[in-house]
Design a protein around this motif. Sequence first.
Motif, PDB file in Angstrom:
ATOM      1  N   CYS A   1     123.073   6.046   8.009  1.00 51.72           N
ATOM      2  CA  CYS A   1     122.554   4.738   8.412  1.00 51.72           C
ATOM      3  C   CYS A   1     121.075   4.677   8.042  1.00 51.72           C
ATOM      4  O   CYS A   1     120.288   5.511   8.474  1.00 51.72           O
ATOM      5  CB  CYS A   1     122.727   4.542   9.917  1.00 51.72           C
ATOM      6  SG  CYS A   1     121.979   3.024  10.546  1.00 51.72           S
ATOM      7  N   TRP A   2     120.687   3.692   7.263  1.00 44.64           N
ATOM      8  CA  TRP A   2     119.298   3.592   6.790  1.00 44.64           C
ATOM      9  C   TRP A   2     118.433   2.701   7.687  1.00 44.64           C
ATOM     10  O   TRP A   2     117.294   2.392   7.357  1.00 44.64           O
ATOM     11  CB  TRP A   2     119.273   3.072   5.357  1.00 44.64           C
ATOM     12  CG  TRP A   2     119.686   4.125   4.387  1.00 44.64           C
ATOM     13  CD1 TRP A   2     120.960   4.576   4.155  1.00 44.64           C
ATOM     14  CD2 TRP A   2     118.838   4.887   3.549  1.00 44.64           C
ATOM     15  NE1 TRP A   2     120.948   5.564   3.222  1.00 44.64           N
ATOM     16  CE2 TRP A   2     119.652   5.777   2.815  1.00 44.64           C
ATOM     17  CE3 TRP A   2     117.462   4.909   3.332  1.00 44.64           C
ATOM     18  CZ2 TRP A   2     119.141   6.667   1.905  1.00 44.64           C
ATOM     19  CZ3 TRP A   2     116.962   5.796   2.416  1.00 44.64           C
ATOM     20  CH2 TRP A   2     117.793   6.664   1.717  1.00 44.64           C
ATOM     21  N   ASP A   3     118.951   2.267   8.839  1.00 44.20           N
ATOM     22  CA  ASP A   3     118.178   1.423   9.753  1.00 44.20           C
ATOM     23  C   ASP A   3     117.116   2.259  10.461  1.00 44.20           C
ATOM     24  O   ASP A   3     117.354   3.418  10.816  1.00 44.20           O
ATOM     25  CB  ASP A   3     119.084   0.784  10.796  1.00 44.20           C
ATOM     26  CG  ASP A   3     120.099  -0.169  10.191  1.00 44.20           C
ATOM     27  OD1 ASP A   3     119.840  -0.673   9.079  1.00 44.20           O
ATOM     28  OD2 ASP A   3     121.146  -0.390  10.813  1.00 44.20           O
ATOM     29  N   TYR A   4     115.946   1.662  10.683  1.00 43.88           N
ATOM     30  CA  TYR A   4     114.860   2.390  11.317  1.00 43.88           C
ATOM     31  C   TYR A   4     113.872   1.430  11.970  1.00 43.88           C
ATOM     32  O   TYR A   4     113.880   0.242  11.720  1.00 43.88           O
ATOM     33  CB  TYR A   4     114.121   3.267  10.309  1.00 43.88           C
ATOM     34  CG  TYR A   4     113.518   2.497   9.154  1.00 43.88           C
ATOM     35  CD1 TYR A   4     112.232   1.976   9.222  1.00 43.88           C
ATOM     36  CD2 TYR A   4     114.250   2.256   7.987  1.00 43.88           C
ATOM     37  CE1 TYR A   4     111.681   1.266   8.178  1.00 43.88           C
ATOM     38  CE2 TYR A   4     113.708   1.546   6.934  1.00 43.88           C
ATOM     39  CZ  TYR A   4     112.429   1.051   7.034  1.00 43.88           C
ATOM     40  OH  TYR A   4     111.888   0.343   5.991  1.00 43.88           O
TER      41      TYR A   4
ATOM     42  N   GLU B   1     119.609   6.248  13.732  1.00 44.78           N
ATOM     43  CA  GLU B   1     120.674   7.245  13.866  1.00 44.78           C
ATOM     44  C   GLU B   1     120.039   8.629  13.727  1.00 44.78           C
ATOM     45  O   GLU B   1     119.419   8.932  12.711  1.00 44.78           O
ATOM     46  CB  GLU B   1     121.711   7.041  12.754  1.00 44.78           C
ATOM     47  CG  GLU B   1     122.854   8.018  12.782  1.00 44.78           C
ATOM     48  CD  GLU B   1     123.812   7.777  11.634  1.00 44.78           C
ATOM     49  OE1 GLU B   1     124.039   8.715  10.853  1.00 44.78           O
ATOM     50  OE2 GLU B   1     124.312   6.652  11.511  1.00 44.78           O
ATOM     51  N   PRO B   2     120.175   9.481  14.755  1.00 47.96           N
ATOM     52  CA  PRO B   2     119.548  10.809  14.669  1.00 47.96           C
ATOM     53  C   PRO B   2     120.090  11.625  13.499  1.00 47.96           C
ATOM     54  O   PRO B   2     121.246  11.478  13.106  1.00 47.96           O
ATOM     55  CB  PRO B   2     119.930  11.478  15.992  1.00 47.96           C
ATOM     56  CG  PRO B   2     120.391  10.384  16.879  1.00 47.96           C
ATOM     57  CD  PRO B   2     120.889   9.280  15.994  1.00 47.96           C
ATOM     58  N   VAL B   3     119.241  12.458  12.964  1.00 48.70           N
ATOM     59  CA  VAL B   3     119.630  13.384  11.912  1.00 48.70           C
ATOM     60  C   VAL B   3     119.619  14.775  12.532  1.00 48.70           C
ATOM     61  O   VAL B   3     118.584  15.228  13.013  1.00 48.70           O
ATOM     62  CB  VAL B   3     118.651  13.327  10.715  1.00 48.70           C
ATOM     63  CG1 VAL B   3     119.037  14.343   9.669  1.00 48.70           C
ATOM     64  CG2 VAL B   3     118.612  11.929  10.136  1.00 48.70           C
TER      65      VAL B   3
END
Length: 65
Positions: free
Chosen positions: A13-16, A39-41
């Motif tokens: 997920c590229w949302d930030y 989204e945590p990595v």
Amino acid sequence: MRPFDPSALLPTCWDYWTYVGSLPPPPLTESVTWIIQKEPVEVAPSQVSRARNSVSYTHLRAHET
């Protein structure tokens, strides 16, 4: 061992969110834009170790007095 691929750390997920802040250590530089992934990595300790070992820090020591 295969070379470290930093793209493997990117989330699906590229949302930030972003916010303007400062670096924690002195001199608390205030010209920092923090980028927080929605989204945590997750990474394993072994992945962190490989990433650290793949970067050269010799250029940082050149500025020490």
